[in-house]
Scaffold this motif. Structure first.
Motif, PDB file in Angstrom:
ATOM      1  N   ASP A  34      99.143  83.636  53.971  1.00 41.15           N
ATOM      2  CA  ASP A  34     100.279  84.553  53.889  1.00 41.15           C
ATOM      3  C   ASP A  34     100.619  85.212  55.226  1.00 41.15           C
ATOM      4  N   ASN A  35      99.889  84.910  56.297  1.00 37.69           N
ATOM      5  CA  ASN A  35     100.136  85.556  57.579  1.00 37.69           C
ATOM      6  C   ASN A  35     101.402  85.073  58.261  1.00 37.69           C
ATOM      7  N   LEU A  36     101.938  83.917  57.877  1.00 43.21           N
ATOM      8  CA  LEU A  36     103.089  83.343  58.561  1.00 43.21           C
ATOM      9  C   LEU A  36     104.276  83.206  57.616  1.00 43.21           C
ATOM     10  N   SER A  37     105.480  83.271  58.194  1.00 39.30           N
ATOM     11  CA  SER A  37     106.709  83.199  57.401  1.00 39.30           C
ATOM     12  C   SER A  37     107.023  81.782  56.933  1.00 39.30           C
ATOM     13  N   GLY A  38     106.476  80.779  57.622  1.00 38.06           N
ATOM     14  CA  GLY A  38     106.786  79.390  57.299  1.00 38.06           C
ATOM     15  C   GLY A  38     107.903  78.830  58.163  1.00 38.06           C
ATOM     16  N   GLU A  39     108.608  79.700  58.890  1.00 37.27           N
ATOM     17  CA  GLU A  39     109.675  79.239  59.779  1.00 37.27           C
ATOM     18  C   GLU A  39     109.056  78.609  61.022  1.00 37.27           C
ATOM     19  N   LYS A  40     109.602  77.486  61.455  1.00 40.58           N
ATOM     20  CA  LYS A  40     109.099  76.767  62.627  1.00 40.58           C
ATOM     21  C   LYS A  40     110.156  76.745  63.726  1.00 40.58           C
ATOM     22  N   LEU A  59      97.654  79.969  73.124  1.00 43.68           N
ATOM     23  CA  LEU A  59      98.248  81.136  72.480  1.00 43.68           C
ATOM     24  C   LEU A  59      97.439  81.444  71.235  1.00 43.68           C
ATOM     25  N   SER A  60      97.145  82.705  71.003  1.00 39.89           N
ATOM     26  CA  SER A  60      96.318  83.089  69.867  1.00 39.89           C
ATOM     27  C   SER A  60      97.064  84.082  68.990  1.00 39.89           C
ATOM     28  N   LEU A  61      96.990  83.873  67.685  1.00 37.84           N
ATOM     29  CA  LEU A  61      97.648  84.737  66.715  1.00 37.84           C
ATOM     30  C   LEU A  61      96.658  85.070  65.614  1.00 37.84           C
ATOM     31  N   ASN A  62      96.261  86.317  65.523  1.00 32.38           N
ATOM     32  CA  ASN A  62      95.334  86.777  64.485  1.00 32.38           C
ATOM     33  C   ASN A  62      94.075  85.923  64.404  1.00 32.38           C
ATOM     34  N   GLY A  63      93.533  85.578  65.560  1.00 27.42           N
ATOM     35  CA  GLY A  63      92.292  84.818  65.609  1.00 27.42           C
ATOM     36  C   GLY A  63      92.443  83.314  65.479  1.00 27.42           C
ATOM     37  N   HIS A  64      93.661  82.822  65.394  1.00 28.64           N
ATOM     38  CA  HIS A  64      93.913  81.393  65.286  1.00 28.64           C
ATOM     39  C   HIS A  64      94.586  80.921  66.570  1.00 28.64           C
ATOM     40  N   GLY A  65      94.062  79.856  67.180  1.00 24.99           N
ATOM     41  CA  GLY A  65      94.546  79.397  68.470  1.00 24.99           C
ATOM     42  C   GLY A  65      95.490  78.221  68.386  1.00 24.99           C
ATOM     43  N   PHE A  66      96.416  78.171  69.340  1.00 26.04           N
ATOM     44  CA  PHE A  66      97.367  77.088  69.481  1.00 26.04           C
ATOM     45  C   PHE A  66      97.347  76.671  70.942  1.00 26.04           C
ATOM     46  N   ASN A  67      96.947  75.456  71.229  1.00 23.26           N
ATOM     47  CA  ASN A  67      96.892  74.946  72.593  1.00 23.26           C
ATOM     48  C   ASN A  67      98.163  74.127  72.821  1.00 23.26           C
ATOM     49  N   VAL A  68      99.117  74.697  73.550  1.00 25.63           N
ATOM     50  CA  VAL A  68     100.436  74.090  73.711  1.00 25.63           C
ATOM     51  C   VAL A  68     100.526  73.408  75.077  1.00 25.63           C
ATOM     52  N   ARG A  70     102.112  71.742  78.401  1.00 28.99           N
ATOM     53  CA  ARG A  70     103.323  72.067  79.169  1.00 28.99           C
ATOM     54  C   ARG A  70     104.229  70.841  79.291  1.00 28.99           C
ATOM     55  N   GLY A  71     105.528  71.108  79.315  1.00 28.67           N
ATOM     56  CA  GLY A  71     106.501  70.047  79.519  1.00 28.67           C
ATOM     57  C   GLY A  71     106.728  69.155  78.324  1.00 28.67           C
ATOM     58  N   VAL A  72     106.148  69.508  77.188  1.00 25.59           N
ATOM     59  CA  VAL A  72     106.262  68.683  75.980  1.00 25.59           C
ATOM     60  C   VAL A  72     106.786  69.556  74.843  1.00 25.59           C
ATOM     61  N   PRO A  73     107.895  69.186  74.198  1.00 23.64           N
ATOM     62  CA  PRO A  73     108.379  69.968  73.059  1.00 23.64           C
ATOM     63  C   PRO A  73     107.356  69.949  71.920  1.00 23.64           C
ATOM     64  N   CYS A  74     106.998  71.128  71.414  1.00 23.61           N
ATOM     65  CA  CYS A  74     106.018  71.250  70.331  1.00 23.61           C
ATOM     66  C   CYS A  74     106.570  72.157  69.243  1.00 23.61           C
ATOM     67  N   VAL A  75     106.332  71.800  68.004  1.00 29.31           N
ATOM     68  CA  VAL A  75     106.769  72.615  66.878  1.00 29.31           C
ATOM     69  C   VAL A  75     105.631  73.572  66.517  1.00 29.31           C
ATOM     70  N   VAL A  76     105.958  74.881  66.513  1.00 29.76           N
ATOM     71  CA  VAL A  76     104.975  75.917  66.214  1.00 29.76           C
ATOM     72  C   VAL A  76     105.605  76.935  65.267  1.00 29.76           C
ATOM     73  N   PRO A  77     104.795  77.751  64.590  1.00 30.45           N
ATOM     74  CA  PRO A  77     105.362  78.835  63.781  1.00 30.45           C
ATOM     75  C   PRO A  77     106.142  79.815  64.662  1.00 30.45           C
ATOM     76  N   VAL A  78     107.198  80.392  64.119  1.00 35.27           N
ATOM     77  CA  VAL A  78     108.042  81.317  64.871  1.00 35.27           C
ATOM     78  C   VAL A  78     107.224  82.496  65.399  1.00 35.27           C
ATOM     79  N   GLU A  79     106.191  82.893  64.682  1.00 34.29           N
ATOM     80  CA  GLU A  79     105.350  84.008  65.126  1.00 34.29           C
ATOM     81  C   GLU A  79     104.621  83.678  66.433  1.00 34.29           C
ATOM     82  N   VAL A  80     104.295  82.415  66.638  1.00 29.25           N
ATOM     83  CA  VAL A  80     103.634  81.997  67.881  1.00 29.25           C
ATOM     84  C   VAL A  80     104.625  82.055  69.042  1.00 29.25           C
ATOM     85  N   SER A  81     105.889  81.717  68.779  1.00 36.79           N
ATOM     86  CA  SER A  81     106.885  81.800  69.849  1.00 36.79           C
ATOM     87  C   SER A  81     107.097  83.241  70.293  1.00 36.79           C
TER      88      SER A  81
END
Length: 117
Positions: A34-40, A59-68, A70-81
């Protein structure tokens, strides 16, 4: 028969939820419940100067990491952006009469593309 290569990532809670890590430009995403809206959104972080400027951005959000990467389009939750939007650093410049000018600038150069549902 060759062994099938598998990897998994789990959350740091009582009931881990493993997810498959895909090779290529996909990033590993753990179910946040429930921590994320589901929007990408699609983010692209531009390369920077030197070796450090070509490394992936963690990038880290509430203890969860996202290794993004560079130079590559990646789909992530809006909260990470939102983490990218809030990432700033202070730069200092020499001003007139020896004064120091301080300003806040974006930490990363990036683009965000909102995806339609």
């Amino acid at each position: 028969m060759a062994a099938k290569e598998t990897s998994s990532v789990t959350t740091i809670d009582d009931e881990p939820k493993p997810v498959e890590i895909k090779k290529g430009i996909d990033i590993a995403v753990v179910d946040h419940g429930d921590n994320l809206s589901g929007e990408k959104v699609q983010v692209t972080i531009a390369n920077g100067v030197g070796e450090l400027g070509r490394q992936s951005v963690f990038l880290s959000l509430n203890g969860h990491g996202f290794n993004v990467p560079r130079g590559v389009p990646c789909v992530v939750p809006v909260e990470v952006s939102a983490i990218l939007e809030n990432a700033t650093m202070t730069e200092y410049e020499a001003g007139a009469h020896g004064a120091t000018i301080e300003r806040e600038v974006q930490r990363f150069s990036y683009t965000i593309k909102h995806l339609r549902k």
